[in-house]
Design an enzyme around this catalytic site. Structure first.
Site, PDB file in Angstrom:
ATOM      1  N   LYS C 158     -11.082  43.968  34.441  1.00 48.02           N
ATOM      2  CA  LYS C 158     -11.910  43.027  33.687  1.00 48.02           C
ATOM      3  C   LYS C 158     -11.086  42.346  32.617  1.00 48.02           C
ATOM      4  O   LYS C 158     -10.408  43.014  31.827  1.00 48.02           O
ATOM      5  CB  LYS C 158     -13.042  43.803  33.003  1.00 48.02           C
ATOM      6  CG  LYS C 158     -14.426  43.277  33.285  1.00 48.02           C
ATOM      7  CD  LYS C 158     -15.526  44.263  32.963  1.00 48.02           C
ATOM      8  CE  LYS C 158     -15.701  44.614  31.518  1.00 48.02           C
ATOM      9  NZ  LYS C 158     -16.927  45.444  31.313  1.00 48.02           N
ATOM     10  N   GLY C 164     -19.027  36.109  32.791  1.00 52.14           N
ATOM     11  CA  GLY C 164     -19.572  35.457  33.989  1.00 52.14           C
ATOM     12  C   GLY C 164     -18.835  35.802  35.264  1.00 52.14           C
ATOM     13  O   GLY C 164     -18.806  35.011  36.205  1.00 52.14           O
ATOM     14  N   GLU C 275     -30.672  54.167  27.678  1.00 52.81           N
ATOM     15  CA  GLU C 275     -30.473  53.793  29.077  1.00 52.81           C
ATOM     16  C   GLU C 275     -29.099  54.224  29.564  1.00 52.81           C
ATOM     17  O   GLU C 275     -28.086  54.000  28.894  1.00 52.81           O
ATOM     18  CB  GLU C 275     -30.646  52.279  29.253  1.00 52.81           C
ATOM     19  CG  GLU C 275     -32.055  51.786  28.921  1.00 52.81           C
ATOM     20  CD  GLU C 275     -32.320  50.374  29.433  1.00 52.81           C
ATOM     21  OE1 GLU C 275     -33.472  50.072  29.748  1.00 52.81           O
ATOM     22  OE2 GLU C 275     -31.356  49.580  29.513  1.00 52.81           O
ATOM     23  N   GLU C 289     -27.170  51.286  27.026  1.00 51.71           N
ATOM     24  CA  GLU C 289     -27.643  50.733  25.759  1.00 51.71           C
ATOM     25  C   GLU C 289     -28.878  51.495  25.331  1.00 51.71           C
ATOM     26  O   GLU C 289     -29.443  52.274  26.088  1.00 51.71           O
ATOM     27  CB  GLU C 289     -27.966  49.245  25.890  1.00 51.71           C
ATOM     28  CG  GLU C 289     -29.075  48.931  26.880  1.00 51.71           C
ATOM     29  CD  GLU C 289     -29.442  47.452  26.873  1.00 51.71           C
ATOM     30  OE1 GLU C 289     -29.548  46.869  25.779  1.00 51.71           O
ATOM     31  OE2 GLU C 289     -29.623  46.882  27.961  1.00 51.71           O
ATOM     32  N   ARG C 293     -37.469  50.395  20.772  1.00 52.29           N
ATOM     33  CA  ARG C 293     -38.888  50.009  20.818  1.00 52.29           C
ATOM     34  C   ARG C 293     -39.548  50.751  21.966  1.00 52.29           C
ATOM     35  O   ARG C 293     -38.895  51.431  22.725  1.00 52.29           O
ATOM     36  CB  ARG C 293     -38.998  48.505  21.052  1.00 52.29           C
ATOM     37  CG  ARG C 293     -38.099  48.118  22.241  1.00 52.29           C
ATOM     38  CD  ARG C 293     -38.457  46.896  22.940  1.00 52.29           C
ATOM     39  NE  ARG C 293     -37.425  46.507  23.879  1.00 52.29           N
ATOM     40  CZ  ARG C 293     -37.405  46.821  25.176  1.00 52.29           C
ATOM     41  NH1 ARG C 293     -38.348  47.581  25.680  1.00 52.29           N
ATOM     42  NH2 ARG C 293     -36.427  46.425  25.959  1.00 52.29           N
ATOM     43  N   VAL C 296     -41.840  48.731  28.522  1.00 55.30           N
ATOM     44  CA  VAL C 296     -42.909  48.356  29.448  1.00 55.30           C
ATOM     45  C   VAL C 296     -43.366  49.583  30.240  1.00 55.30           C
ATOM     46  O   VAL C 296     -44.557  49.830  30.410  1.00 55.30           O
ATOM     47  CB  VAL C 296     -42.413  47.269  30.427  1.00 55.30           C
ATOM     48  CG1 VAL C 296     -43.477  46.985  31.491  1.00 55.30           C
ATOM     49  CG2 VAL C 296     -42.046  45.995  29.697  1.00 55.30           C
TER      50      VAL C 296
END
Lengths: 449, 168, 449, 168
Positions: C158, C164, C275, C289, C293, C296
């Site tokens: 990388k 992108g 996560e 990350e 909060r 969903v």
């Protein structure tokens, strides 16, 4: 298996049947009256055929038009739901004469059990307990006292020609029996021209407990446990639960065996319910009647057994054997159903049909709502006022009550008055929580307060 | 979209005293309203519908598979809705039973009535066959005059309330 | 406890928060844009205040107007839901500066974890596994080979200045590493004026697994198990479940401990989600990350733990201690959530807002629907296209899938296109049933068919 | 979209007394409505509502208990709906922020405007206090004429979109 079933009913039970049929890959034809054009069932059915004007007599009870619709839609079977023609043995016979399967018992079994007196005799012959009493009119005071002592006080003195409470007396001991008998005989003589009186056990504190049975066409008959429907208002069931919190496992087992024995004696197949009155003082149960159809409160049994009774009805009607035996039936947890009606419960439960400006049912683990309602639906004034059945399931009764309390609070209905508030108050009442309810409690105590 | 089409429609409105125009293209939806018109309520039983697919046309095939999955299909009306030329005072003759309409007493005979035929409550206007019984349909008491419109075709399945004829 | 909470959100999460508040006896004030005037939340909240036009920037992201509404309604706390201002530490600070409690972590914790690079550094310092790789630009081919062999192939080359996908190469062995490094350096030099490249482990077959944590203001931090959200389309989660069917109890325990350690290092309280990417080949997980909060997909965790996460968020924000400890958390059964969106899934999942001509959610044991929809509701085109979250719970994954299949079939939505059909196909796919899904599977395999 | 098409449609509306035009392009959907067709709809932002109980009237009492249980109460409008005498051409001045309206610069001063006052976008017509900031409210560009109606009262809580004044 059937390819297409006609549903001769309306409201939530029509939707309930459509859902199971869709899952089984069976097409549905729903007949409806002009008052039900916007009903959810009409929207969900594969075919819908209007059979008459709003009056039930001209539509949902119109055998001619229903059979005409069944031929037009070329159906294999008819599910009658409950109410309307569900217990009409003539209808069942006409349907079968048209080479269409009636999803229910035989007409003969319906006749044998549909008449209360006949059913009681059959129960007596089968050894199923009925309310104990004199076999005929009592001859005199000595016989009356002997029988009353055999039964145990309190007893009911009833004019054989009576009705409407005339010539009825409750006696709690020998003295009041003698004086009551004289008074009742005199009153009956004056009122009906015949003073004959019988004596039977008086059930002072009663619970209503019923046994769900199901049988196939191969002689297999199974009891699926009980439902306790003691919370009633004017003989209308308000709350149903399973298991009953007041009977012992031994009593349950005897009731189940008796229910199966009675059904077997009548040559019964398909779903049925044997209703008993349970005497809290004598700790004894007596046969009341048998309902030869699916009941409003069947989801209570479905929640504890994880069975789909509508599916079973269809399967056994199609000739399949029951896919389980009595010993496989092991109800788990506790289920409670309350009926949410469009009624003004603070004003004598007056029906309050109208448009549902907002209809948002609750949801969550252990919560089931059977309903035909949606936001914007207009509850027509021609039929019953039911909006939904709210059924909850928990590991035990107290968890079920917690879930129910929460579900009632999360039920949003605007536009019509409902019995949501009644149930919220009811299920928090310590007497309800502690199972002190009898069949008369709502009328005589709860609604008086 | 071109502004011209709006201009054309507006002219149509002005010329014809229309106060409302609604047009939709895919699947065709048209709605026009005249100045004076409060939309007349449809005759009570003119909007009789089959919920999803149309009824299978009898004589029923041995196994008449209905497009059961086509649950979202628009509901075709059993009777065509009021036509532009219809007079709201015309009275409907409805089917009292689900069944199959026969406009002639037998396949070789002329029809019971044609548009313009005089009718009164003693006159048989068609048959509705249900359960092998051919029910004679007559106008209800008070309904007489001329057949203005025949709303069904021979052999068509109908349900309760399907408008068979309009009488004026 | 708070007397009145303002909800700075919309849609189903606003309704979800209102329901919990109502149960807790807390009044709600919902702010809304003019596009949401007819939303269910506006109907259900105790107070609703319009804060701006449809564009989120002028309403749901308009801090000034939200604070003005909070002062007008005299609220004690603000719940930000998810999306919009939920992870905006400036908003959290402004709210607290106004003497209103922000129901979420401190602004400092949000800052420490909100920035991906900072969060990764913190994870590294805390000993939470991150994707292994070179600590900086690789110096030459020998170093590259040494590092790649340490990590194990395949590796990703990388460009440090990249983006992108430019200057990115996957190498499966020493030879392709050397050639890839040269090519990548050349490409990066040309594109960004800097040829520096790093090397890190390339995760070929990934699952997305996240750990729910919750902490109080007294230093108690607990992990509530994981959610596996590997079924994604273009990085959008489609299905979430718990427990993950691909990790061992040992891995789960380590992930939970790591999630708590990271949250503790950031001084975290309230609900958050850590996560991870799980490498099916290396059988290793790496920190991705942290979301500071509610998510969903939080109902998945609620279904297996029987906790109400919104209630816990409110309680700990109000200063209450967590009512349980880590060892009390014992998830039961298997929960799966699918997102029902107003999208034309057969046409590139194009959003399909519009009016719900009919909206009848399913119901039953083990079925939960979180939604803000009702028959007649118009899904506005300005926001996301979510209609509902359908969550099911069963004793195990196969029972959960059976219940889900049935619930999808009993979901009646007319008027807009939905993803119901997509989910029906998805959950019957043997590769989904057999847990062969990776995060790229829907894009690269399922949607290609 | 070209601004010209909007101008063209607007002209079409003015010339032909249309009060509503709805156009959709893909699949063509057109809807036109004349002035006389129905009762004029309320001005777009006149129907701003508080969901259930009215907002607590500031200055807020220390603990302002709202009748939270009265969830079924009809929603009172923040601004009164269009009155019979209102002219549909009047333009609203709306509140850009939730807050408290002040019609006077200070309690002892005369109001900024009264019915009949001439206004234009440079003229302060009231204050809306939010977070201790007194926001000066002026008509939007293009809105000028006379104050035809004052739709709020001094000290009233308002939300975004509440109609404060009508200008004609």
């Amino acid at each position: 298996m059937f390819k297409r079933i006609l549903i001769a009913n309306r409201g939530e039970i029509a939707v309930r049947i459509i859902k199971t049929c869709r899952r089984l890959g069976i097409e549905t034809c729903l007949v409806y009256s002009t008052a039900d054009r916007e009903s959810l069932g009409v929207k969900l059915a594969d075919i819908a055929i209007c059979i008459g004007p709003p009056q039930a007599k001209a539509s949902y009870l119109n055998i001619n038009n229903i059979i005409a619709a069944a031929e037009l839609a070329d159906v294999d079977a008819i599910h009658p739901g409950f109410g309307f023609l569900a217990e009409n043995s003539h209808f069942a016979q006409v349907v079968r004469d048209c080479q269409i399967e009636f999803i229910g018992p035989t007409s003969a079994a319906m006749d044998a059990l549909g008449n209360k007196a006949k059913a009681k005799t059959l129960a007596h012959q089968t050894g199923v307990p009925t309310v104990p009493g004199s076999t005929g009119p009592v001859k005199g005071q000595e016989e009356a006292i002997r029988i009353a002592r055999e039964i145990g006080y309190p007893v009911l003195i009833k004019a054989t020609a009576g009705g409407g409470g005339r010539g009825m007396r409750v006696a709690h001991n020998d003295a009041s029996l003698v004086s009551g008998l004289i008074a009742a005989q005199r009153e009956a003589e004056a009122a009906f021209g015949c003073g004959d009186c019988i004596i039977e056990a008086f059930v002072q504190r009663a619970r209503h407990i019923e046994i769900q049975v199901i049988g196939d066409k191969h002689g297999n008959l199974v009891a699926l446990g009980e439902r306790d429907c003691s919370t009633q208002r004017r003989h209308q069931k308000l709350v149903e639960e399973s298991p009953s919190p007041v009977i012992t496992p031994e009593t349950r087992a005897r009731m189940c065996a008796d229910a199966v024995a009675l059904a077997r004696a009548a040559g019964y197949h398909n779903a049925g319910t044997v209703e008993f009155i349970y005497d809290l003082d004598r700790k004894a149960y007596y046969f009341l009647e048998m309902n030869t159809r699916i009941q409003v409160e069947h989801p209570v049994t479905e929640m504890v057994t994880d069975l789909d009774l509508i599916e079973l009805m269809i399967r056994v009607a199609a000739g399949e054997p029951l896919p389980f035996r009595q010993e496989d039936v092991r109800p788990r947890g506790h289920a409670i159903e309350v009926r949410i009606n469009a009624e003004d419960w603070q004003n004598g439960f007056a029906p309050a049909p109208g448009k549902l400006a907002l209809y948002v049912p609750p949801s969550g683990k252990g919560v089931r709502v059977d309903s035909h309602c949606y936001t914007g639906y207009v509850i027509p004034p021609h039929y019953d006022s039911m909006i939904a059945k709210l059924i909850v399931h928990g590991a035990d009764r107290s968890e079920a009550l917690r879930i129910l309390d929460r579900a009632l609070a999360e039920y949003y209905i605007e536009g019509v008055k409902t019995t949501l508030g009644f149930h919220q108050r009811l299920i928090r009442d310590p007497r309800f929580v502690n199972n002190e309810v009898t069949t008369k409690w709502v009328d005589e105590v709860f609604c008086k307060a | 979209m071109d502004i011209k089409i709006l201009k054309d429609i507006t002219k149509l409105m002005n010329d014809n005293d229309l106060v409302e125009v609604e047009v939709e293209s895919k699947g065709l939806k048209i709605k026009l309203r005249k100045a004076a018109a409060v939309a007349p309520p449809p005759p009570p039983s003119a909007a009789v519908l089959h919920a999803h697919p149309p009824l299978p046309a009898p004589p029923a095939p041995p196994v008449g598979p209905l497009p059961a999955a086509a649950a979202a299909a628009p509901a075709p009306a059993a009777a065509p809705p009021a036509r532009s030329g219809d007079d709201p005072s015309w009275k409907p003759i409805i089917s009292p039973i689900p069944g199959t309409v026969y406009l002639k007493p037998n396949p070789d005979a002329p029809p019971f009535v044609t548009e313009g035929s005089p009718v009164d409550p003693s006159k048989v206007v068609c048959l509705v066959e249900a359960m092998k019984v051919f029910n004679e349909i007559k106008p209800e008491p008070g309904v007489s005059g001329q057949i203005k419109r025949i709303c069904v075709s021979d052999g068509q399945p109908v349900e309760y309330g399907t408008v068979l004829f309009l009488v004026g």
